[in-house]
Motif scaffolding. Structure first.
Motif, PDB file in Angstrom:
ATOM      1  N   ARG A  10      -2.780  10.214  -5.387  1.00 53.32           N
ATOM      2  CA  ARG A  10      -3.259  10.299  -4.005  1.00 53.32           C
ATOM      3  C   ARG A  10      -4.798  10.334  -4.014  1.00 53.32           C
ATOM      4  NH1 ARG A  10      -2.262  14.622   0.372  1.00 53.32           N
ATOM      5  NH2 ARG A  10      -1.839  15.972  -1.391  1.00 53.32           N
TER       6      ARG A  10
ATOM      7  N   THR B 250      -1.972   6.710   6.071  1.00 50.52           N
ATOM      8  CA  THR B 250      -2.941   7.696   5.569  1.00 50.52           C
ATOM      9  C   THR B 250      -2.714   9.062   6.220  1.00 50.52           C
ATOM     10  OG1 THR B 250      -4.528   6.792   7.171  1.00 50.52           O
ATOM     11  CG2 THR B 250      -4.771   6.093   4.874  1.00 50.52           C
TER      12      THR B 250
ATOM     13  N   LEU C 191       1.532   4.332  -2.982  1.00 52.71           N
ATOM     14  CA  LEU C 191       1.318   5.760  -2.749  1.00 52.71           C
ATOM     15  C   LEU C 191       2.582   6.579  -2.980  1.00 52.71           C
ATOM     16  CD1 LEU C 191      -1.015   5.470   0.344  1.00 52.71           C
ATOM     17  CD2 LEU C 191      -1.582   6.627  -1.795  1.00 52.71           C
TER      18      LEU C 191
ATOM     19  N   THR D 192       0.839  -1.204   0.000  1.00 56.46           N
ATOM     20  CA  THR D 192       0.000   0.000   0.000  1.00 56.46           C
ATOM     21  C   THR D 192       0.872   1.252   0.000  1.00 56.46           C
ATOM     22  OG1 THR D 192      -1.771  -1.138   1.146  1.00 56.46           O
ATOM     23  CG2 THR D 192      -1.733   1.255   1.383  1.00 56.46           C
TER      24      THR D 192
ATOM     25  N   ARG E 275       0.114  11.079   4.770  1.00 55.51           N
ATOM     26  CA  ARG E 275      -0.111  11.570   3.395  1.00 55.51           C
ATOM     27  C   ARG E 275      -1.408  12.365   3.278  1.00 55.51           C
ATOM     28  NH1 ARG E 275       2.497   7.306   4.181  1.00 55.51           N
ATOM     29  NH2 ARG E 275       4.372   6.771   3.007  1.00 55.51           N
TER      30      ARG E 275
END
Ligand code: PMP
Length: 464
Positions: free
Chosen positions: A214, A244, A205, A201, A247
């Motif tokens: 994103r 998360t 990203l 994951t 970001r």
């Protein structure tokens, strides 16, 4: 009226005719009605009485809705109080004392900043509506469009919720690996498998050439329910929160099925201590009536007035029944009870697995339990697990119904037998459920040929 196992049943009304008319008049899309051909006429707690006079132990619980079982006295009392008060039943999204009390009770249970400074949006009236609302909210708040979701997920049947679910195809939702210990694509399982899934994951990203921009948000279930009762490790949930947060991607946690004590904590996120940016709630929060909300951090509240409207967002009876349910679970520690009883039931299911080589895996959290049935005659696949056996699972479900036990099937190929009993069941009821399940499994194993048709599936240690 209290239903007991020994009480004589009412005279059977036109059970057959009702079922026949249903199959003639209702859509081919009907679901539970196919595998559970019963006509409920009365219910209390764990027990449903059918129009045929038979009684069933209900471990489907309205697909995980009935935290307190059917027609719990505090729920009925709450509904009667509203009815007797003369309060309006339909109020759009206007303020009422009933809504005020529900919101106060809900906020009292929520984790961290959501309780202190969260915003609530009443969506209407199903879980899938709340999922749609969550997606719309994060898209508005971030100005971005894409979403991240997980393999095996289930978020509902409306367009966007379905697009984020595991069965969807041709969607723009980026699909990530959910840590599925038993069928770990990295062939390690456990903490290591979950960590590798998290790294995948992260790399999607961070790699500018991954082809993934994103997203507006990431949605996950802390325990996948329809996906086959797959609990995510707490460490993995914390990793998703870190990834998360770092970001600035809003994390949406779908607690439609896991909420209100079901997994042995009031909210399933409480196990890991994470606080999502958006929490999606439905099922048990309405105390058996339709109610769905999202609660989110106030920074995300970028909606203009009317940005998310709907006629049916003010179900007063559901709010009263829901507030009573939330309060009852909280004050009676039913989340802790679910943890203890669920662990004991899981132990017994594990013993059952030791006796049946058609049980590939046993898992769950709290009173959200599942056994994955596999073809014992087949070789293990690349993940090290044997192929699912949906035919046997269907036979087990059928044999359970014959023995007065209602169970649900789930998982990728409907080969996971799921138990979602009310949180109020006694130890004796839990034993009765497991006795019937064990008996049904033995019967189904004896009569069901393996999916290859090569030899009948048998009990471990017995000859075919
Ligand atoms: N999310 C999850 C995790 C669910 O389990 C479900 C229903 N099983 C939904 C969303 C959709 O809820 P509803 O069926 O009320 O639309």
């Amino acid at each position: 009226m209290v239903l007991t196992e020994t009480e004589p049943a009412a005279a059977p009304p036109a059970h057959e005719g009702i079922l026949r008319r249903q199959s003639l008049r209702e859509s081919a899309a009907r679901t539970y009605a196919r595998s559970l051909p019963i006509v409920p006429v009365r219910a209390r707690g764990l027990t449903i009485e059918g129009a045929d006079g038979r009684r069933y132990l209900d471990c489907l619980s309205g697909a995980g809705t009935l935290a307190l079982g059917h027609n719990h006295p505090v729920v009925l009392e709450a509904i009667r109080t509203v009815l007797d008060s003369g309060a309006p039943l339909h109020v759009l999204d206007l303020a009422t004392p009933v809504k005020d009390a529900f919101t106060t009770e809900l906020f009292a249970t929520l984790p961290g900043e959501l309780a202190e400074k969260g915003r609530i949006q009443f969506c209407g009236p199903a879980g899938t509506d709340a999922v749609e609302a969550a997606f719309k909210l994060v898209r508005t708040a971030t100005g971005r469009d894409g979403l991240m979701a997980f393999s095996g997920a289930y978020h509902g049947m409306t367009a966007q919720a379905l697009a984020a679910s595991g069965g969807a195809q041709h969607t723009s939702v980026v699909r990530l690996p959910y840590p599925y210990d038993y069928r770990c694509p990295f062939q390690t399982g456990g903490e290591r498998g979950a960590e590798l899934a998290a790294r995948w994951t992260q790399s999607l990203l961070d790699d500018p050439q991954s082809g993934v921009s994103r997203p507006a948000g990431m949605i996950l279930e802390p325990v996948q329910g329809e996906g086959g009762v797959i609990p995510a490790p707490d460490g993995w949930l914390r990793r998703m929160r870190e990834i998360t947060a770092a970001r600035r991607i809003p994390l949406i946690v779908d607690e439609v099925q896991t909420g209100v004590g079901r997994t042995g904590a009031f909210w399933a996120v409480d196990h890991s201590g994470i606080v999502p940016d958006v929490i999606v709630l439905s099922k048990a929060i309405g105390g058996s009536l339709p109610l769905a909300v999202i609660v989110y951090r106030e920074e995300l509240d970028a909606w203009q007035p009317g940005a998310h409207a709907g006629t049916f967002r003010g179900n007063q009876l559901a709010m009263a029944a829901g507030a009573a349910t939330l309060a009852y679970v909280r004050t009676n520690g039913l989340d802790r009870r679910a943890a203890e009883l669920g662990a004991r039931m899981l132990d017994r299911l594990t013993s059952l697995a030791a006796a049946h080589d058609c049980i590939g895996d046993v898992r769950g959290r709290g009173l959200m339990l599942g056994i994955e049935l596999v073809d014992r005659t087949a070789d293990a696949d690349a993940t090290g697990a044997r192929p699912a056996d949906p035919q046997l699972a269907a036979a087990v479900q059928h044999a359970c119904l014959d023995r007065g036990l209602i169970v649900e099937l789930g998982g990728r190929q409907s080969a996971v037998v799921r138990l979602l009993p009310p949180l109020t069941i006694t130890d004796e009821q839990a034993d009765a459920i497991l006795d019937r399940l064990a008996d049904a499994l033995t019967a189904a194993v004896r009569t069901t040929p393996g999916p290859t048709g090569s030899s009948p599936t048998t009990m471990r240690g017995t000859s075919p």
